[in-house]
Enzyme design. Sequence first.
Site, mmCIF file in Angstrom:
data_model
loop_
_atom_site.group_PDB
_atom_site.id
_atom_site.type_symbol
_atom_site.label_atom_id
_atom_site.label_comp_id
_atom_site.label_asym_id
_atom_site.label_seq_id
_atom_site.Cartn_x
_atom_site.Cartn_y
_atom_site.Cartn_z
ATOM 1 N N ASP A 20 8.749 1.868 2.128
ATOM 2 C CA ASP A 20 7.349 2.218 1.878
ATOM 3 C C ASP A 20 6.389 1.075 2.183
ATOM 4 O O ASP A 20 6.774 -0.091 2.248
ATOM 5 C CB ASP A 20 7.170 2.593 0.401
ATOM 6 N N HIS A 80 10.843 -1.557 0.299
ATOM 7 C CA HIS A 80 9.535 -1.808 0.911
ATOM 8 C C HIS A 80 9.722 -2.758 2.080
ATOM 9 O O HIS A 80 10.233 -3.867 1.887
ATOM 10 C CB HIS A 80 8.573 -2.398 -0.123
HETATM 11 ZN ZN ZN Z 1 3.967 2.438 -2.119
#
Ligand code: ZN
Length: 337
Positions: A87, A237
């Site tokens: 993400d 991430h």
């Molecule tokens: Zn996020």
Amino acid sequence: MKKHSYLFRLTVFTFVASILIFAAKVSALPISEDSPAVDAGMAGADYFVETEDQLVNESLSQAGVFFSRPRLVKLLSNSKKVVLTFDDGPHPKTTPKVLEILRKRNIKAIFFVLGLQAEKYPELLKQIHAEGHEIGNHSYNHKNLAQLSEEQLKLQIEKTNSIIEKITGQKPEFLRPPYGAMNKQVIRAAMNEKMNILLWTIDPKDWQSKNEASIMRNLDKQLGLNGNLRGGAVLLHDIYPATVRALDPFLDKLATNDYQIASIHSLDSNSMNYWASTSPELLKNSFFRRHFDPEISGHSLLVNLIGVPHKQEVSSMALLRASKSGDLLIYLAKNSR
Ligand code: ZN
């Protein structure tokens, strides 16, 4: 005045300390937040508790596709399959490194990008797409979608979709709302855009620690890599160097344990009809009920203190509800042997 005995003081101290640690644990419930920007904790739990219930009703009537946490647990936890998701990118420093690691291993992932980042780094987005990864919508600038007006919400989703489509030629199929925060409006907006919502089940909290040892420890724990192996949808991430550093060792470990990196599309051929084909009764009684896993739930301390049996069927939803209404201790007392 007579002094209390050492034992008495120790007991009181232990009791108070337990309560304090317990309170801290509860405020950091398992409902993982997916980014540091907004305050985590119970806010996240609230969204979870309210929306998963709302969503059952909402989605049943509209037969949408929603990879909620319970559903992902159902699809993945009894398997050795992992869905990798990244993400908040793309990021010029770290995303290329993630791509390189995945390329070397011929592994495909889903990148939930921000419209803002995609706009800034279109070449990077093109590269993600060209290397065969799925690109999902993670909003334009990481706003909590459940707190927006309909108009703002539409902008966050549609603007990001059109940025992605313009660059890659393909409209994203998946939406991951920042923080997993949703309400009916968000669901409707996704449905209007014919998008599926995809959450996650494994959160090594790379956004919090930014430390590869801690990321690895969390992954080990949550996937049971040192014992009871289970699968999951992993939230990572591609914007943190620590995540990049943890990625190779993590994938090595998965390979050693014969895990498969799965595509979300391969999980369940009936996925499109899932909501429609499952009765509300079943959903309420079994789907949301899963074994209470102290590790995953973040209640391991509590389990040790109060002694909720590991295998007993205490649903995490019920725990969240109980903690929300302030009856957690009573609930646990009732459910412990
Ligand atoms: Zn996020």
